[in-house]
Design an enzyme around this catalytic site. Structure first.
Site, PDB file in Angstrom:
ATOM      1  N   GLY A 470       0.820  -1.210   0.000  1.00 49.51           N
ATOM      2  CA  GLY A 470       0.000   0.000   0.000  1.00 49.51           C
ATOM      3  C   GLY A 470       0.850   1.254   0.000  1.00 49.51           C
ATOM      4  N   GLY A 512      12.797   0.063   0.408  1.00 54.92           N
ATOM      5  CA  GLY A 512      12.104  -0.429  -0.779  1.00 54.92           C
ATOM      6  C   GLY A 512      12.465   0.326  -2.040  1.00 54.92           C
ATOM      7  N   GLN A 634       2.192   8.516   2.118  1.00 56.87           N
ATOM      8  CA  GLN A 634       2.960   7.891   3.197  1.00 56.87           C
ATOM      9  C   GLN A 634       3.203   8.864   4.337  1.00 56.87           C
ATOM     10  OE1 GLN A 634       6.667   6.132   1.850  1.00 56.87           O
ATOM     11  NE2 GLN A 634       5.834   4.156   2.391  1.00 56.87           N
ATOM     12  N   GLU A 701       9.438   5.237   7.028  1.00 57.75           N
ATOM     13  CA  GLU A 701       9.542   5.262   8.478  1.00 57.75           C
ATOM     14  C   GLU A 701       9.934   6.626   9.033  1.00 57.75           C
ATOM     15  OE1 GLU A 701      10.672   1.075   9.959  1.00 57.75           O
ATOM     16  OE2 GLU A 701      11.273   1.153   7.871  1.00 57.75           O
TER      17      GLU A 701
HETATM   18 MO1  MOS Z   1       9.561  -1.791   8.789  1.00 57.33          MO
HETATM   19  S1  MOS Z   1       9.083  -1.732  10.745  1.00 57.33           S
HETATM   20  O1  MOS Z   1      11.247  -1.954   8.877  1.00 57.33           O
HETATM   21  O2  MOS Z   1       8.714  -3.001   8.049  1.00 57.33           O
END
Ligand code: MOS
Length: 734
Positions: A470, A512, A634, A701
């Site tokens: 997502g 990613g 995000q 993050e």
């Molecule tokens: Mo993230 S908590 O490194 O999937």
């Protein structure tokens, strides 16, 4: 790229399917002959199963199979992801009679219908031998483990030390000495954990929502003693991961075992309450932060000590001080990280797992220090920015902390803030507080292989390691390939989360984009070159499709690889074995982080003390933004989660019984739409010059890091109260 060098703001490539309900998640899969499973779980906090009665469950009409620990001979645990294995913990439930935590699975009931399986599972009865438990950081019986005592490799569980922090604190002109408590929290992705398992001619096919299809595959191979080519894992769409879905789950092998025994496909959808007890979560942590500054307002010393919960069976590698040691240019820093062993499932990564709470503790202390010095919190932070990495002396690949603060302050209207706590009341008595905090998160990279095919019918197919949870990785990959080939993004078919295509590295740690995009771009560049060679003599301006047709070629394939700076070629062997292979934040020549600054307004109702967050301004330095639409999304999600973490979320523990008592999203309180006001997002959008060819760092993050302390600091500005734990609730301000 457009003329100004920015990527276009294209819609999500999977948006239409999502809103039409055409996207199929694991639990949506129905196969002829499908049986349905449900788990029964332990009702003690620790001990062993003495006897287990499954007769009543077997007598339920439609129940076909009941598995217990007596039916698992020959299977072995897949091991712990952070210790050479593939599971979220080393303990595979139902391989023995031992119970390590409340809610551990003791039986799997399989039936023709979900209703019969649920009814059967409720009828499984066990008798136990019970042992005393400890489930909190300060409980008697909890074992505290310092780095020196840990058998884990040191870099994975390391104190961060530079200079002489204690010495510099002693002589500092101004000091603060603070503590901070972080509660256990559960991620609660919208999509529940689920598995559909099917055996055909000795090959196991598993659908499982995961961030790590390769680990699920190799983990299942290890459990069943198979070669990995006998297992395939499909996870094309995941309804939120946030670290919870980063490895083989506790139930997956049990579902596969049932499917083998029944010679039927079996589906399990794990109920939310069981997920609270059988998957990773953000554990409790306790922080001590001591800071010292000289009379000019320069921070000279910091000590950050952390205690963090883990299970009895696994030692979790920690990296709290990795980020707090780099937030500022503090020359003397000492980090100390300890594990506290409790009777719980192994906790793990949950969006900014260490960084969110570590930076919350640290940035609260920084705010207190700025206050004590009478300095403006924004100016104080800018004055203490780091020029190089304080720990290694290496340059940062890019660092725009000051720009984040300056742009955020301008957007927010920070110059209208009055310094004194409680000085910004509204006419009706409402307390107004403005707070700020910065955040950082490692810019990591994992190895990736990308395969790209174009066909003479206009098809573009790219397959690369990655998982779509997502966050928008499909859109970012499609955009990258489309820009390079000069075709519309919606014509690019992206395959991710499929172990049958290319190796699928864990998608986590915000790597990613920096992992998949450079590989995909390289493949597209190689393919363009091939096409140029192929069409060299033909007319210019032809599409890839026309070039292939003219050359009489039905398709063209290329494969490209990408790995982190400094990683050896052999890292691709680890990749194909499903082992974690990420690098960063420390690379041979530089240190790489993403950064952000959050500005928050809180309003506190004077009588009820209800805390609202009407507006947030967030400025992000995540390198180049490839998919503006999904990146902004995000950030909004991360800010909402930060608001939840600051004001709502905690997994409640009863120290007498263990487990989590608010194990559903009615009682595990998260923000609702009415709790969220304006969230204003801005990107620095400067490509990182050295981390990779595209200049992308990470985003998922870092966005959450700093939101909670900005809120805590705003609450101080509104009320004069320093709250030293999360979540902050009405009762803290009475
Ligand atoms: Mo993230 S908590 O490194 O999937």
């Amino acid at each position: 790229m457009s003329a100004n060098g920015n990527y276009p703001d294209i819609p999500r490539v999977d948006a239409r399917d999502k809103v039409r309900g055409a996207t199929r998640y694991t639990a949506d899969h129905v196969i002829p002959g499908l049986a349905h499973a449900m788990l029964a779980v332990a009702t003690i906090g620790r001990g062993r199963v003495v006897s287990i009665d499954t007769n009543a469950a077997r007598a339920v009409p439609g129940v076909r199979l009941v598995l217990t620990h007596l039916d698992t001979a020959g299977l072995q645990s897949a091991g712990f992801l952070m210790n050479g294995g593939y599971g979220f913990q080393s303990l595979q439930p139902m391989l023995g009679a031992e119970i390590a935590y409340r809610g551990q699975p003791i039986a799997l009931v399989v039936a023709d219908t979900p209703e019969a399986a649920i009814e059967g599972a409720a009828l499984v009865r066990a008798t136990y031998e019970q042992e005393a438990i400890s489930v909190t950081l300060d409980a008697p019986g909890a074992e505290t483990l310092a780095q020196a005592d840990s058998p884990l490799p040191k870099p994975a569980f390391a104190d961060r030390v530079v200079g002489d922090a204690e010495g510099a604190l002693t002589t500092a002109a101004v000091r603060v000495d603070t503590t901070f408590q972080g509660p256990p929290q559960h991620q609660n992705p919208m999509e529940l954990l689920a598995t559909v398992a099917q055996w055909r001619q000795g090959v196991l096919t598993v659908r499982d929502p995961t961030q790590n299809a390769e680990a699920v595959r190799h983990g299942l191979a290890r459990v069943f003693g198979l070669t990995p080519d006998k297992v395939e894992v499909l996870s094309p769409t995941v309804g939120g991961g946030f670290g919870q879905k980063n490895s083989l789950q506790a139930h997956t092998a049990l579902v596969a075992l049932a499917a083998r025994q029944l010679d039927r496909p079996v589906k399990l959808v794990v109920p939310r309450a069981q997920i609270f007890h059988n998957a990773s979560f953000r554990p409790a942590s306790h922080h001590t932060v001591r800071l010292g500054a000289d009379a000019s307002g320069r921070m000279v010393a910091a000590v950050h000590e952390i205690d963090h919960q883990t299970s009895r069976h696994d030692l979790f590698p920690l990296s709290y001080a990795d980020v707090t040691s780099r937030l500022y240019g503090i020359p003397n820093f000492r980090g100390r990280e300890r594990l506290v062993r409790n009777d719980i499932q192994t906790p793990g990564y949950a969006r900014a797992p260490f960084e969110h709470i570590a930076v919350c503790a640290f940035e609260s202390a920084v705010d207190e220090l700025a206050s004590k010095l009478g300095r403006d919190p924004v100016a104080f932070r800018i004055a203490n920015d780091a020029a190089v990495d304080p720990l290694t002396g290496r340059p940062f690949s890019s660092r725009h902390v000051a720009a984040c603060l300056e742009r955020g302050a301008k957007k927010f209207g920070w110059e209208n803030r009055t310094h004194e706590p409680g000085s910004m009341r509204l006419a009706d008595g409402t307390l107004v507080g403005w707070g700020v905090a910065i955040g950082a998160y490692k810019a990591a990279t994992a190895p990736a292989i990308a395969r790209l095919r174009v066909t003479d019918t206009g098809g573009v197919f790219v397959s690369v390691g990655g998982h779509e949870m997502g966050q928008g990785i499909r859109t970012a990959i499609a955009t990258t390939v489309a820009m390079e080939l000069g075709v519309p993004a919606e014509t690019v078919n992206v395959a991710v989360g499929n172990t049958g295509a290319v190796p699928q590295h864990l998608t986590a740690g915000s790597w990613g984009s920096a992992t998949a995009l450079p590989a995909a771009r390289q493949a597209a560049m190689d393919l363009s070159q091939e096409l140029q060679r192929l069409g060299g003599n033909g007319p210019p301006g032809r599409t890839p499709q026309q070039i292939l047709r003219d050359a009489g070629r039905p398709f063209l394939d290329v494969e490209a690889r990408h790995r982190a700076p400094g990683q050896p070629e052999a890292i691709f062997d680890r990749l194909s074995q499903g082992l974690p292979s990420g690098a960063g934040p420390v690379y041979p020549e530089f240190v790489s982080f993403s950064y952000c600054a959050h500005f928050v307004e809180v309003r506190i109702e004077p009588r009820t003390r209800r805390i609202r967050v009407p507006r947030v301004v967030s400025v992000l330095d995540c390198g180049r933004v490839v998919s503006p639409r999904t990146a902004r999304s995000q950030v909004v999600g991360g800010v909402v989660w930060g608001i939840g973490a600051a004001l709502r979320e905690a997994s409640e523990v009863d120290p007498r019984y263990g487990g989590f008592v608010n194990a559903d999203i009615a009682e595990y309180v998260i923000p609702v739409n009415a709790d969220i006001g304006s969230i204003d997002v801005e990107f620095i959008d400067e490509p990182d010059p050295v981390l990779n060819s595209m200049g992308v760092k990470g985003l998922g993050e870092v966005v959450m890091v700093g939101v909670a302390p900005a809120i805590v600091n705003a609450i101080h500005h509104a009320t004069g109260r320093r709250i030293r734990h999360l979540p902050v609730r009405i009762e803290d301000l009475l």
